[in-house]
Design a protein around this motif. Structure first.
Motif, PDB file in Angstrom:
ATOM      1  N   ALA A   1       0.837  -1.202   0.000  1.00 17.68           N
ATOM      2  CA  ALA A   1       0.000   0.000   0.000  1.00 17.68           C
ATOM      3  C   ALA A   1       0.870   1.250   0.000  1.00 17.68           C
ATOM      4  O   ALA A   1       1.874   1.324   0.710  1.00 17.68           O
ATOM      5  CB  ALA A   1      -0.912  -0.012   1.220  1.00 17.68           C
ATOM      6  N   GLY A   2       0.494   2.227  -0.817  1.00 18.18           N
ATOM      7  CA  GLY A   2       1.231   3.489  -0.878  1.00 18.18           C
ATOM      8  C   GLY A   2       2.557   3.405  -1.602  1.00 18.18           C
ATOM      9  O   GLY A   2       3.353   4.356  -1.531  1.00 18.18           O
ATOM     10  N   GLU A   3       2.822   2.316  -2.320  1.00 16.46           N
ATOM     11  CA  GLU A   3       4.105   2.152  -3.010  1.00 16.46           C
ATOM     12  C   GLU A   3       4.254   3.202  -4.120  1.00 16.46           C
ATOM     13  O   GLU A   3       3.355   3.384  -4.945  1.00 16.46           O
ATOM     14  CB  GLU A   3       4.197   0.751  -3.620  1.00 16.46           C
ATOM     15  N   PRO A   4       5.398   3.910  -4.168  1.00 17.79           N
ATOM     16  CA  PRO A   4       5.611   4.886  -5.248  1.00 17.79           C
ATOM     17  C   PRO A   4       5.714   4.204  -6.608  1.00 17.79           C
ATOM     18  O   PRO A   4       6.308   3.126  -6.731  1.00 17.79           O
ATOM     19  CB  PRO A   4       6.938   5.564  -4.868  1.00 17.79           C
ATOM     20  N   VAL A   5       5.139   4.831  -7.615  1.00 18.23           N
ATOM     21  CA  VAL A   5       5.228   4.360  -9.001  1.00 18.23           C
ATOM     22  C   VAL A   5       6.165   5.300  -9.741  1.00 18.23           C
ATOM     23  O   VAL A   5       6.043   6.528  -9.621  1.00 18.23           O
ATOM     24  CB  VAL A   5       3.837   4.329  -9.670  1.00 18.23           C
ATOM     25  N   ARG A   6       7.105   4.750 -10.509  1.00 17.86           N
ATOM     26  CA  ARG A   6       8.143   5.561 -11.139  1.00 17.86           C
ATOM     27  C   ARG A   6       8.199   5.305 -12.643  1.00 17.86           C
ATOM     28  O   ARG A   6       7.801   4.245 -13.132  1.00 17.86           O
ATOM     29  CB  ARG A   6       9.496   5.225 -10.511  1.00 17.86           C
ATOM     30  N   ALA A   7       8.686   6.310 -13.364  1.00 18.34           N
ATOM     31  CA  ALA A   7       8.872   6.168 -14.817  1.00 18.34           C
ATOM     32  C   ALA A   7       9.991   5.173 -15.080  1.00 18.34           C
ATOM     33  O   ALA A   7      11.043   5.227 -14.446  1.00 18.34           O
ATOM     34  CB  ALA A   7       9.204   7.523 -15.435  1.00 18.34           C
ATOM     35  N   ILE A   8       9.768   4.259 -16.011  1.00 19.37           N
ATOM     36  CA  ILE A   8      10.771   3.227 -16.280  1.00 19.37           C
ATOM     37  C   ILE A   8      11.851   3.717 -17.232  1.00 19.37           C
ATOM     38  O   ILE A   8      12.892   3.070 -17.392  1.00 19.37           O
ATOM     39  CB  ILE A   8      10.125   1.950 -16.842  1.00 19.37           C
ATOM     40  N   PHE A   9      11.622   4.894 -17.883  1.00 22.95           N
ATOM     41  CA  PHE A   9      12.583   5.417 -18.855  1.00 22.95           C
ATOM     42  C   PHE A   9      12.294   6.901 -19.075  1.00 22.95           C
ATOM     43  O   PHE A   9      11.219   7.392 -18.739  1.00 22.95           O
ATOM     44  CB  PHE A   9      12.473   4.642 -20.176  1.00 22.95           C
ATOM     45  N   ASP A  10      13.279   7.593 -19.634  1.00 24.03           N
ATOM     46  CA  ASP A  10      13.071   9.011 -19.968  1.00 24.03           C
ATOM     47  C   ASP A  10      11.929   9.145 -20.976  1.00 24.03           C
ATOM     48  O   ASP A  10      11.749   8.292 -21.853  1.00 24.03           O
ATOM     49  CB  ASP A  10      14.346   9.609 -20.568  1.00 24.03           C
TER      50      ASP A  10
ATOM     51  N   PRO B   1       9.401   9.700  -9.719  1.00 23.87           N
ATOM     52  CA  PRO B   1       8.063   9.307  -9.268  1.00 23.87           C
ATOM     53  C   PRO B   1       6.981   9.984 -10.109  1.00 23.87           C
ATOM     54  O   PRO B   1       7.070  11.174 -10.418  1.00 23.87           O
ATOM     55  CB  PRO B   1       8.012   9.783  -7.819  1.00 23.87           C
ATOM     56  N   ILE B   2       5.964   9.206 -10.475  1.00 25.07           N
ATOM     57  CA  ILE B   2       4.846   9.770 -11.228  1.00 25.07           C
ATOM     58  C   ILE B   2       3.537   9.634 -10.460  1.00 25.07           C
ATOM     59  O   ILE B   2       2.507  10.151 -10.884  1.00 25.07           O
ATOM     60  CB  ILE B   2       4.708   9.101 -12.616  1.00 25.07           C
ATOM     61  N   GLY B   3       3.574   8.923  -9.314  1.00 25.47           N
ATOM     62  CA  GLY B   3       2.372   8.766  -8.500  1.00 25.47           C
ATOM     63  C   GLY B   3       2.555   7.648  -7.493  1.00 25.47           C
ATOM     64  O   GLY B   3       3.667   7.148  -7.284  1.00 25.47           O
ATOM     65  N   THR B   4       1.438   7.240  -6.858  1.00 25.71           N
ATOM     66  CA  THR B   4       1.454   6.132  -5.898  1.00 25.71           C
ATOM     67  C   THR B   4       0.370   5.134  -6.289  1.00 25.71           C
ATOM     68  O   THR B   4      -0.641   5.501  -6.907  1.00 25.71           O
ATOM     69  CB  THR B   4       1.208   6.619  -4.457  1.00 25.71           C
ATOM     70  N   VAL B   5       0.573   3.887  -5.913  1.00 25.47           N
ATOM     71  CA  VAL B   5      -0.356   2.836  -6.310  1.00 25.47           C
ATOM     72  C   VAL B   5      -1.645   2.927  -5.495  1.00 25.47           C
ATOM     73  O   VAL B   5      -1.639   3.365  -4.339  1.00 25.47           O
ATOM     74  CB  VAL B   5       0.315   1.447  -6.144  1.00 25.47           C
ATOM     75  N   TYR B   6      -2.732   2.507  -6.102  1.00 31.10           N
ATOM     76  CA  TYR B   6      -4.055   2.569  -5.471  1.00 31.10           C
ATOM     77  C   TYR B   6      -4.333   1.254  -4.730  1.00 31.10           C
ATOM     78  O   TYR B   6      -3.983   0.162  -5.196  1.00 31.10           O
ATOM     79  CB  TYR B   6      -5.129   2.790  -6.543  1.00 31.10           C
ATOM     80  N   THR B   7      -4.933   1.332  -3.550  1.00 29.26           N
ATOM     81  CA  THR B   7      -5.337   0.167  -2.770  1.00 29.26           C
ATOM     82  C   THR B   7      -6.859   0.094  -2.755  1.00 29.26           C
ATOM     83  O   THR B   7      -7.525   1.058  -2.352  1.00 29.26           O
ATOM     84  CB  THR B   7      -4.805   0.251  -1.325  1.00 29.26           C
ATOM     85  N   ASN B   8      -7.428  -1.041  -3.196  1.00 28.19           N
ATOM     86  CA  ASN B   8      -8.887  -1.151  -3.284  1.00 28.19           C
ATOM     87  C   ASN B   8      -9.499  -1.512  -1.929  1.00 28.19           C
ATOM     88  O   ASN B   8      -8.798  -1.660  -0.923  1.00 28.19           O
ATOM     89  CB  ASN B   8      -9.291  -2.161  -4.368  1.00 28.19           C
ATOM     90  N   SER B   9     -10.793  -1.680  -1.916  1.00 32.39           N
ATOM     91  CA  SER B   9     -11.521  -1.925  -0.664  1.00 32.39           C
ATOM     92  C   SER B   9     -11.167  -3.277  -0.049  1.00 32.39           C
ATOM     93  O   SER B   9     -11.414  -3.502   1.134  1.00 32.39           O
ATOM     94  CB  SER B   9     -13.030  -1.850  -0.910  1.00 32.39           C
ATOM     95  N   GLU B  10     -10.600  -4.188  -0.829  1.00 35.04           N
ATOM     96  CA  GLU B  10     -10.233  -5.509  -0.322  1.00 35.04           C
ATOM     97  C   GLU B  10      -8.815  -5.533   0.237  1.00 35.04           C
ATOM     98  O   GLU B  10      -8.329  -6.574   0.665  1.00 35.04           O
ATOM     99  CB  GLU B  10     -10.355  -6.549  -1.439  1.00 35.04           C
ATOM    100  N   GLY B  11      -8.117  -4.379   0.166  1.00 34.10           N
ATOM    101  CA  GLY B  11      -6.753  -4.296   0.676  1.00 34.10           C
ATOM    102  C   GLY B  11      -5.696  -4.684  -0.330  1.00 34.10           C
ATOM    103  O   GLY B  11      -4.530  -4.875   0.042  1.00 34.10           O
ATOM    104  N   THR B  12      -6.083  -4.803  -1.611  1.00 33.66           N
ATOM    105  CA  THR B  12      -5.126  -5.188  -2.659  1.00 33.66           C
ATOM    106  C   THR B  12      -4.563  -3.947  -3.332  1.00 33.66           C
ATOM    107  O   THR B  12      -5.327  -3.103  -3.837  1.00 33.66           O
ATOM    108  CB  THR B  12      -5.804  -6.085  -3.715  1.00 33.66           C
ATOM    109  N   SER B  13      -3.245  -3.837  -3.332  1.00 31.07           N
ATOM    110  CA  SER B  13      -2.565  -2.718  -3.997  1.00 31.07           C
ATOM    111  C   SER B  13      -1.937  -3.261  -5.275  1.00 31.07           C
ATOM    112  O   SER B  13      -1.010  -4.074  -5.221  1.00 31.07           O
ATOM    113  CB  SER B  13      -1.487  -2.129  -3.088  1.00 31.07           C
ATOM    114  N   GLU B  14      -2.459  -2.808  -6.410  1.00 32.09           N
ATOM    115  CA  GLU B  14      -2.065  -3.422  -7.681  1.00 32.09           C
ATOM    116  C   GLU B  14      -1.928  -2.370  -8.766  1.00 32.09           C
ATOM    117  O   GLU B  14      -2.781  -1.492  -8.904  1.00 32.09           O
ATOM    118  CB  GLU B  14      -3.123  -4.463  -8.088  1.00 32.09           C
ATOM    119  N   LEU B  15      -0.830  -2.462  -9.526  1.00 30.44           N
ATOM    120  CA  LEU B  15      -0.568  -1.543 -10.640  1.00 30.44           C
ATOM    121  C   LEU B  15      -0.783  -2.270 -11.955  1.00 30.44           C
ATOM    122  O   LEU B  15      -0.310  -3.390 -12.141  1.00 30.44           O
ATOM    123  CB  LEU B  15       0.876  -1.033 -10.567  1.00 30.44           C
ATOM    124  N   GLN B  16      -1.513  -1.632 -12.861  1.00 32.17           N
ATOM    125  CA  GLN B  16      -1.652  -2.147 -14.225  1.00 32.17           C
ATOM    126  C   GLN B  16      -0.633  -1.420 -15.097  1.00 32.17           C
ATOM    127  O   GLN B  16      -0.640  -0.187 -15.200  1.00 32.17           O
ATOM    128  CB  GLN B  16      -3.074  -1.914 -14.745  1.00 32.17           C
TER     129      GLN B  16
END
Length: 472
Positions: free
Chosen positions: A383-392, A438-453
């Motif tokens: 939960a709250g994991e930073p999401v980052r750009a993989i390349f310029d 960093p471009i944002g943070t991952v979303y955590t749903n109501s079931e407690g699952t934090s998942e990035l597409q």
């Protein structure tokens, strides 16, 4: 007759001492080591240790993610995915432990062989030393040594016998030292053998515990699957909502890619048209100079060259109206090439996590006879994991889609990366980003699952992101 017999015996004694010295000098106690094999074993053990550390890191990450999904009393697909990943990691642990046992077994067998060789060497050295002691008893007093020396038939033989006597004394000392060292080496090897057998016992116990843990995890997995199977109606509803969200995301990506292709084509066409117009004007001016009565041969040649360049510029301007791919400038072409060159080595969009759903078509983890399709990969993380750009690159769009939450799309020349299911976004459209930014943070749903597409595209072609990402 008696003198001749004594002389003959002393000559035989000298021969015996010489043979003993030759045997001692040419003997090589112990078994020769094989450095190349040792280096290979050490290297492989080092690789095994790195794999063990990496596996332990994965266990910690997966356990943390699983704990977050278990905070909710109701079972979820996120919890099931985390259990599956933990089972996979646990199997890797057991496999690593088995490899460690194999190495320990190999070390034990090698040490046992070395102990046997060392024991054989020790027995041989003791036997040789006994022979030297026996020979020493034949010349135990100074009178016998003097008689042995003066029984020589010539001065040269006398010198050789004197050398034998000296070497014989040194040989006894060296032989005793070799026996002492061999005994010490044997003691060390026996101690090491005991330690390795104890280590093997510990590793066997660890492996047994790991297998018990694996069995417990599989029982938990079966329980979660059983609980989820009782929620079939809810799962089908969630699946339908997900498919609708995916269609909206696909439409957004396709639209933005088309818009970028069209925009780049317009810019390229405008540049090409301006260049063609300039070439045409230059060609007309050259033609007017060439038509004058006083025109020189050089001016006529220049006019023909300018006319050819104007025609080529017009062809280029017409060819820049392609609609199937992004028209690249020299700068974006270099960025696109660099992105392609890093195939299989690109940065992960999150520092921690695992792939919970892979690219392509897969059976639903619970619903029977149901297939799901994934345009990218789902990466389950904390939960709250930073999401980052993989390349310029450049941020092409920031949007919000129901079911996918916030979406960021970054352009890398003719390549595009998509980051969906973001809770927050820290970049804006048109902004230039660097790798790891960093471009944002991952979303955590109501079931407690934090998942990035996460998705990767080349123009309008969908690519498998897993093949582009490097090892964590």
């Amino acid at each position: 007759m008696g003198v001749r017999t004594a002389s003959s015996r002393r000559g035989q004694l000298g021969l015996l001492i010489g043979l003993l010295l030759l045997a001692f000098i040419t003997s090589v106690p112990g078994q020769q080591k094989r450095p190349s094999q040792q280096r290979t074993t050490v290297k492989t053990k080092a690789q095994l240790e790195r794999e063990r550390r990496n596996t332990l890191r994965r266990i910690r990450e997966t356990s943390r993610i699983l704990e977050q999904t278990q905070q909710k009393k109701q079972s979820s697909l996120g919890q099931l995915n985390a259990l599956k990943e933990k089972i996979t990691v646990q199997q890797d642990v057991i496999k690593s432990t088995s490899s460690e046992l194999q190495y320990i077994d190999t070390d034990v067998r090698q040490t046992e062989t070395q102990v046997k060789v060392k024991q054989s060497d020790l027995e041989r050295l003791k036997a040789e030393y006994a022979q030297l002691v026996y020979a020493s008893s034949k010349t135990a007093n100074s009178y016998n040594r003097i008689m042995f020396l003066f029984a020589a038939d010539s001065f040269n033989e006398w010198m050789r016998r004197l050398s034998y006597v000296r070497q014989y004394s040194e040989a006894r000392r060296q032989q005793a030292a070799v026996i002492q060292r061999t005994q010490e080496d044997l003691h060390q090897q026996l101690t090491g053998l005991t330690q390795k057998r104890q280590q093997k016992s510990v590793v066997l116990s660890t492996q047994l515990n790991e297998k018990r843990s694996l069995l417990t995890m599989r029982e938990q997995q079966d329980q979660v699957v059983q609980q989820l199977s009782q929620q079939e109606e809810q799962l089908r509803k969630e699946l339908a909502e997900r498919q609708q969200s995916i269609r909206q995301l696909d439409n957004l990506i396709a639209q933005r890619v088309r818009e970028e292709i069209a925009r780049a084509a317009r810019v390229a066409a405008a540049r090409a048209a301006a260049k063609a117009a300039a070439a045409k004007a230059a060609a007309q001016a050259s033609a007017e100079r060439a038509e004058r009565p006083t025109a020189t041969a050089a001016e006529r040649t220049t006019a023909r060259r300018d006319a050819v360049e104007a025609a080529e510029a017009a062809e280029v301007a017409e060819a820049t109206t392609r609609t199937d791919r992004v028209t690249l400038t020299p700068e974006t072409a270099e960025l696109s090439s660099s992105f392609s060159d890093n195939h299989g080595r690109l940065l992960w969009p999150v520092a921690r996590g695992f792939i919970s759903q892979r690219f392509g078509r897969h059976p639903h983890p619970v619903l029977k006879n149901v297939t799901v399709e994934n345009r990218g990969v789902d990466i389950q993380t904390s939960a709250g994991e930073p999401v980052r750009a993989i390349f310029d690159g450049k941020v092409l769009t920031v949007a919000n889609i129901a079911g996918m939450n916030n979406v960021v799309m970054v352009q890398h020349g003719e390549y595009f990366t998509v980051y969906a299911k973001l809770r927050s976004v820290s970049v804006s459209e048109g902004q230039t980003v660097k790798m790891r930014q960093p471009i944002g943070t991952v979303y955590t749903n109501s079931e407690g699952t934090s998942e990035l597409q996460f998705q990767v595209w080349r123009n309008s072609t969908n690519l498998n992101p897993e093949s582009w990402l490097g090892r964590k």
